[in-house]
Design an enzyme around this catalytic site. Sequence first.
Site, mmCIF file in Angstrom:
data_model
loop_
_atom_site.group_PDB
_atom_site.id
_atom_site.type_symbol
_atom_site.label_atom_id
_atom_site.label_comp_id
_atom_site.label_asym_id
_atom_site.label_seq_id
_atom_site.Cartn_x
_atom_site.Cartn_y
_atom_site.Cartn_z
ATOM 1 N N ASP A 91 30.204 -113.113 60.035
ATOM 2 C CA ASP A 91 29.185 -112.662 60.970
ATOM 3 C C ASP A 91 27.915 -112.332 60.191
ATOM 4 O OD1 ASP A 91 27.989 -111.641 63.347
ATOM 5 O OD2 ASP A 91 28.634 -109.615 62.816
ATOM 6 N N ASP B 268 24.864 -110.174 61.578
ATOM 7 C CA ASP B 268 24.287 -108.849 61.831
ATOM 8 C C ASP B 268 25.293 -107.743 61.552
ATOM 9 O OD1 ASP B 268 21.773 -109.899 62.729
ATOM 10 O OD2 ASP B 268 22.810 -110.506 64.553
ATOM 11 N N ASP C 93 31.977 -107.186 62.356
ATOM 12 C CA ASP C 93 31.959 -105.758 62.655
ATOM 13 C C ASP C 93 32.296 -105.474 64.111
ATOM 14 O OD1 ASP C 93 29.383 -106.993 63.274
ATOM 15 O OD2 ASP C 93 28.725 -104.974 63.819
#
Length: 182
Positions: free
Chosen positions: A9, A11, A136
């Site tokens: 990922d 961000d 996250d």
Amino acid sequence: MMRKSIAIDMDQVLANSYKKMVVAYNEAFGESLTEEEFLHGTKKSLDPSKEKRFFELLNEPSFFRDFEVLDPDSIEVVRQLNDHFDVYIATAAMDVPGSFHAKYEWLREHFPFLNTQNFVFCGNKAVIYTDYLIDDNPRQLQAFRGQGILYSMPYNEHVDGYVRVRNWKEIGEYFLKVGVEK
């Protein structure tokens, strides 16, 4: 022997998106939230009158371009992983469609050694078919079919059921344990 694959990922795993978001939020709404307060869920619980305006700020074509790298170790660890795995960047850019170009340029600047054909701009990461996903967002890991690795953030502290990593050194160590020689 076929190489294993890792999706990462962008961000809050590679890029520190919330640092700039909290500044933009505070400026737009005359607030003084700290990054910690913002990380604990303010963005997810905006009142509807602020939510639309905040989305417009995030959707500006250049907003995502100048994020800081979240963890300086990420560049070297991703470079090493790229030597042993097929590495993909899987970012949920469909959440903020104006971010495509800025995210692409950011990745090219900070991770120039990655194959741009392995940049995946998506929404739901259930479409990602790699062996591992580092993210996250527990929602994205739930949809993923391979081994989910949860990048620890204050807003996911309560989540169990995944391998949890707190930084990029831990990610490097994890992949050493699963058989990668650096």
